[in-house]
Each structure stands twice: as structure tokens, then as C-alpha cells.
Design an enzyme around this catalytic site. Structure first.
Site, PDB file in Angstrom:
ATOM      1  N   ASP A 191      52.039  40.147  33.195  1.00 19.67           N
ATOM      2  CA  ASP A 191      53.231  40.897  33.610  1.00 19.67           C
ATOM      3  C   ASP A 191      53.484  40.695  35.101  1.00 19.67           C
ATOM      4  O   ASP A 191      54.497  41.144  35.645  1.00 19.67           O
ATOM      5  CB  ASP A 191      53.143  42.382  33.230  1.00 19.67           C
ATOM      6  CG  ASP A 191      51.996  43.102  33.929  1.00 19.67           C
ATOM      7  OD1 ASP A 191      51.192  42.455  34.626  1.00 19.67           O
ATOM      8  OD2 ASP A 191      51.895  44.344  33.762  1.00 19.67           O
ATOM      9  N   SER A 192      52.571  39.955  35.771  1.00 24.21           N
ATOM     10  CA  SER A 192      52.833  39.533  37.153  1.00 24.21           C
ATOM     11  C   SER A 192      54.097  38.677  37.212  1.00 24.21           C
ATOM     12  O   SER A 192      54.647  38.457  38.292  1.00 24.21           O
ATOM     13  CB  SER A 192      51.643  38.756  37.721  1.00 24.21           C
ATOM     14  OG  SER A 192      51.272  37.704  36.847  1.00 24.21           O
TER      15      SER A 192
ATOM     16  N   ASP B  35      50.222  39.775  27.906  1.00 24.04           N
ATOM     17  CA  ASP B  35      49.993  40.985  28.702  1.00 24.04           C
ATOM     18  C   ASP B  35      50.964  42.080  28.270  1.00 24.04           C
ATOM     19  O   ASP B  35      52.183  41.906  28.363  1.00 24.04           O
ATOM     20  CB  ASP B  35      50.226  40.632  30.180  1.00 24.04           C
ATOM     21  CG  ASP B  35      49.468  41.539  31.118  1.00 24.04           C
ATOM     22  OD1 ASP B  35      48.722  42.416  30.643  1.00 24.04           O
ATOM     23  OD2 ASP B  35      49.610  41.347  32.338  1.00 24.04           O
TER      24      ASP B  35
ATOM     25  N   LYS C 256      46.413  41.774  26.253  1.00 19.23           N
ATOM     26  CA  LYS C 256      45.669  42.412  27.347  1.00 19.23           C
ATOM     27  C   LYS C 256      46.332  43.753  27.644  1.00 19.23           C
ATOM     28  O   LYS C 256      47.562  43.847  27.687  1.00 19.23           O
ATOM     29  CB  LYS C 256      45.677  41.522  28.590  1.00 19.23           C
ATOM     30  CG  LYS C 256      45.019  42.175  29.800  1.00 19.23           C
ATOM     31  CD  LYS C 256      44.798  41.191  30.915  1.00 19.23           C
ATOM     32  CE  LYS C 256      45.958  40.968  31.845  1.00 19.23           C
ATOM     33  NZ  LYS C 256      46.462  42.164  32.561  1.00 19.23           N
TER      34      LYS C 256
ATOM     35  N   GLU D  40      45.966  47.118  30.377  1.00 23.06           N
ATOM     36  CA  GLU D  40      45.299  47.731  31.530  1.00 23.06           C
ATOM     37  C   GLU D  40      44.806  49.116  31.128  1.00 23.06           C
ATOM     38  O   GLU D  40      45.539  49.853  30.453  1.00 23.06           O
ATOM     39  CB  GLU D  40      46.290  47.866  32.692  1.00 23.06           C
ATOM     40  CG  GLU D  40      46.706  46.535  33.264  1.00 23.06           C
ATOM     41  CD  GLU D  40      47.615  46.685  34.480  1.00 23.06           C
ATOM     42  OE1 GLU D  40      47.694  47.790  35.054  1.00 23.06           O
ATOM     43  OE2 GLU D  40      48.228  45.680  34.862  1.00 23.06           O
TER      44      GLU D  40
ATOM     45  N   GLU E 160      39.639  43.236  37.866  1.00 23.19           N
ATOM     46  CA  GLU E 160      40.432  42.811  39.030  1.00 23.19           C
ATOM     47  C   GLU E 160      39.997  43.568  40.283  1.00 23.19           C
ATOM     48  O   GLU E 160      39.875  44.811  40.265  1.00 23.19           O
ATOM     49  CB  GLU E 160      41.925  43.032  38.775  1.00 23.19           C
ATOM     50  CG  GLU E 160      42.771  42.617  39.989  1.00 23.19           C
ATOM     51  CD  GLU E 160      44.262  42.523  39.735  1.00 23.19           C
ATOM     52  OE1 GLU E 160      44.700  42.646  38.589  1.00 23.19           O
ATOM     53  OE2 GLU E 160      44.985  42.325  40.739  1.00 23.19           O
TER      54      GLU E 160
END
Ligand code: KIV
Length: 284
Positions: free
Chosen positions: A48-49, A87, A117, A119, A186
Site C-alpha cells: 500500500d506504499s 497488501d 499482508k 498490519e 518493519e
């Protein structure tokens, strides 16, 4: 023609057992995925970056699930054998179980991802358990979680004191028990990252988490030299792509301005005799 065997979650588990490092990069489009596939990258994260790197937002929060699915499918077309990680964007999971599973299903079924993925920390364990039961493998992203930037009060390394490091270590255990297929750490110091990597059977991918992780990931645009802004401390630059693109574009602009482009070799030819006929018709 694809000479490489498909990388699967079993490949990552085997690598982890054997102590052979796993390589991972982000990609958001077809040509970049093709380059990474050719270069032998094991895993590609459609992160999602993309919100920041390709859309120019100042955080990852605004990116939409539909956009993520579209670009993940493009990356899959460019990299058929890499392990593809989709993501899950901000609040596309953990609002309720049904919605989390439905959204993750889109990454798997529409985009061809191998896992998703998410978070999170111990509090998303139930979601990880449900996903896992629904046959959706989940990589859990711990440590600095960019989607929690407002809770963290900025992008800060995590686990820098013994108490928060222990919390990360405990959370990693909880995630393994909940059925996570891998962990991503991270911005975590090497000490807790080492303990986590050694105490779980899961592949642990570091993103600024020191050398002891089973594999490593960074944002492609950062390592290739495409990013204009300051890089995180943990990124090593391997290229100068921004400068190379700039030079190519400047040369293009100059050529057009000077009448150097297009030249004869860039033009389509009329069929034999047709140019004369056109002239004779008085149009030219
Ligand atoms: O979205 C992303 O690119 C990521 C990496 C920074 C790990 O989550």
C-alpha cells in the site's frame, strides 16, 4: 517461457529451515514486475506504499482496495513465478470478519496473490485465525505499522526499549499460534528481530530489522533511486533510475525542439508510387 520454478509458501518455509535468505521487493506495475522476475526476486509485495510512491499521497491511508487489486493483477501478469503478496489497505480488514475475508479473497481470486499482508499486533489475532481457516494465508506486518501513523504520532522505529521489544516478541508468538504464514518486521532493532526469527518457524521478513531476519524487503523505488524524498535509514541505494529517466526525457525534449526526431527511420513509407499520385492529385 519461464525457466524458474514457482515460489510458494513451502519454498519460503524450506528456505527458512535451511538458512537461505529470501529476497523481496515491492512492485506496483507490469514492467517492474517483469524486471524483478527476470532478476530472480523471490517475493513481490504489492504494497500500500503505492499510495505514496506512485500516487503521491503523504501516507498509505487513502489508497483504495479496487486500485490495489488492479495493480496486484498487473504485477502477477509480469511475474508469474514470484510469490505474490497483496497488501490489505487501511480498514479493508478488521472492521468485521466477513468483510475482511471477502476483501482478502479478491487479492487471491482476482489478482492471483499467494497470500495477503495485514498490519497488526495481538489484537488482530482473531482475524488472522479466521482468514487462515478460510484458506487465506496471512503475512502479519509488525513493528512500525504505517497504517497506524496517527496512533504512533509519526513513522518511528518500534521495540527500542526492553518492554516494547518483549511485546513484539510475544505478539510474534501469538501470530504464529493464530496461523500466520509469515511475519514482516518493519523498523525494529536487530536484537528483538533476532529473537523473533530464532523463536518462530515462520519466515520472518525484515524491512529495516537488521541482518538476522530470514529475508529482506524494501520499496523498489527507494533502492533503485527513483524516490526524490529522503530515504529511511535502512535503505541502501542500488541505482540511479531517476537521473537516468531524467536524462532520457531531456534528450527527447531536445531532439524534438531541434527537429532531430522523428527522423526518416521513424517514419512509415507510402506504398510505391502512391506519394507521386498524391502529389499529382494536387493535395500536396
Ligand atoms: O507497503 C509497503 O511497501 C510495505 C513495506 C514497506 C514493507 O508494507
Amino acid at each position: 517461457m519461464n525457466p524458474r520454478e514457482k515460489i510458494t509458501l513451502s519454498t519460503l518455509m524450506a528456505r527458512t529451515r535451511q538458512g537461505r535468505k529470501i529476497t523481496m521487493l515491492t512492485a506496483y506495475d507490469y514492467p517492474t514486475a517483469q524486471i524483478q522476475e527476470l532478476a530472480g526476486v523471490d517475493c513481490i509485495l504489492v504494497g500500500d506504499s503505492a499510495a505514496q510512491v506512485v500516487l503521491g499521497f503523504d501516507s498509505t491511508l487513502p489508497i483504495k482496495l479496487d486500485f490495489m487489486i488492479t495493480i496486484a493483477a498487473a504485477v502477477r501478469r509480469g511475474a508469474p513465478s514470484a510469490l505474490l503478496v497483496g497488501d490489505m489497505p487501511y480498514l479493508s480488514f478488521n472492521v468485521n470478519a466477513e468483510e475482511s475475508i471477502r476483501n482478502a479473497h479478491r487479492f487471491m481470486a482476482e489478482a492471483g496473490c499467494d497470500c495477503v499482508k495485514m498490519e497488526g499486533h495481538a489484537r488482530i489475532a482473531d482475524t488472522v485465525r479466521l482468514m487462515s481457516a478460510a484458506t487465506i494465508p496471512v503475512m502479519v506486518h509488525m513493528g512500525l505499522r504505517p497504517q497506524a501513523v496517527h496512533q504512533f504520532g509519526g513513522y518511528r522505529a518500534q521495540g527500542r526499549d526492553a518492554r516494547s521489544a518483549q511485546r513484539l516478541i510475544d505478539d510474534a508468538k501469538i501470530m504464529e499460534e493464530a496461523g500466520a504464514c509469515a511475519l514482516l518486521l518493519e523498523a525494529v532493532p536487530p536484537e528483538p528481530a533476532k529473537i523473533i526469527a530464532e523463536s518462530t518457524r515462520l519466515p520472518v521478513i525484515g524491512c529495516g530489522a537488521g541482518p538476522h531476519c530470514d529475508g529482506h524487503v524494501v520499496v523498489f523505488h527507494d533502492m533503485a533511486g527513483l524516490t526524490q524524498t529522503a530515504l529511511p535509514k535502512f535503505v541502501k541505494r542500488y541505482g540511479d533510475a531517476r537521473e537516468q529517466f531524467r536524462r532520457a526525457v531531456e534528450a527527447y525534449v531536445l531532439d524534438i525542439t531541434n527537429g532531430q526526431y522523428p527522423a526518416v527511420e521513424h517514419c512509415y513509407q507510402m506504398e510505391a508510387g502512391e506519394a507521386d499520385k498524391l502529389k499529382a492529385s494536387g493535395s500536396a
